[in-house]
Design an enzyme around this catalytic site. Structure first.
Site, short mmCIF file in Angstrom:
data_model
loop_
_atom_site.label_atom_id
_atom_site.label_comp_id
_atom_site.label_asym_id
_atom_site.label_seq_id
_atom_site.Cartn_x
_atom_site.Cartn_y
_atom_site.Cartn_z
N HIS A 121 0.93 -1.38 0.07
CA HIS A 121 0.09 0.08 -0.05
C HIS A 121 0.86 1.05 0.21
CE1 HIS A 121 -3.58 -2.35 0.66
NE2 HIS A 121 -2.76 -3.17 1.33
N THR A 171 12.84 -9.03 4.40
CA THR A 171 12.67 -7.73 3.51
C THR A 171 13.40 -7.45 2.56
OG1 THR A 171 14.29 -6.71 4.89
CG2 THR A 171 11.97 -6.69 5.79
#
Length: 179
Positions: A121, A171
């Site tokens: 997002h 990540t």
């Protein structure tokens, strides 16, 4: 394909191409509903081997063999964008948000509560209010064990023969043969 179908599938095409798309699109919403129904069916037939392997194939985009084990509860955004290799095993309470393609190799084990997130997002709060999001694919190599409650973030590639420790948040890409 006529123009009405072009419009119907427009957000899905953008999503799969890695472009920004509107996650609240009615067609995408319907596809997510169908995925939830297929996951529920899988739970019902868990101990009926002939129906179980068929239900896994109906949920996922592709399956390497009939030896996959996927324990309920589980959650997929779409299911059809997830592709697993041979002898895949997924413990309880796993989530795969497969807005982009998720490729999982042979002999991969997921501990309980593993989370695979392809969706992103906007960081900008004003942009986030539009409902537009994006997604990046995830690739997991062969002979990988992902420990319980690990989280794999968008765009990550995990190499072969890797162990991801329980509770890890991945990540960045992980090369082969890493613990």
């Amino acid at each position: 394909m006529d123009s009405s179908n072009d419009t119907k599938y427009a957000e899905q095409k953008k999503m799969l191409a890695g472009e920004p798309y509107f996650g609240g699109d009615p067609y995408l919403t319907e596809l997510r509903k169908q995925s939830q129904e297929r996951a529920a069916k899988l739970a019902i037939v868990r101990h009926e081997p002939a129906k179980y392997s068929v239900a896994i194939r109906e949920l996922l985009g592709s399956v390497g063999d009939d030896r996959a084990i996927m324990e309920s509860p589980m959650f997929f955004d779409y299911g059809c964008n997830t592709h697993v290799g041979k002898r895949f095993q997924m413990n309880i309470s796993c989530t795969i948000l497969d807005c982009a393609r998720v490729d999982i190799g042979d002999d991969v084990l997921f501990g309980p509560c593993v989370k695979i997130f392809t969706a992103e997002h906007p960081v900008d709060p004003v942009s986030r209010l539009t409902g537009v999001e994006s997604a990046r694919p995830i690739k997991i190599g062969n002979n990988v064990w992902i420990g319980g409650s690990a989280i794999i973030l968008p765009g990550v590639t995990i190499g072969n023969n890797v162990t991801v420790g329980a509770g890890s948040v991945v990540t960045k890409d992980v090369p082969d043969n890493v613990v």
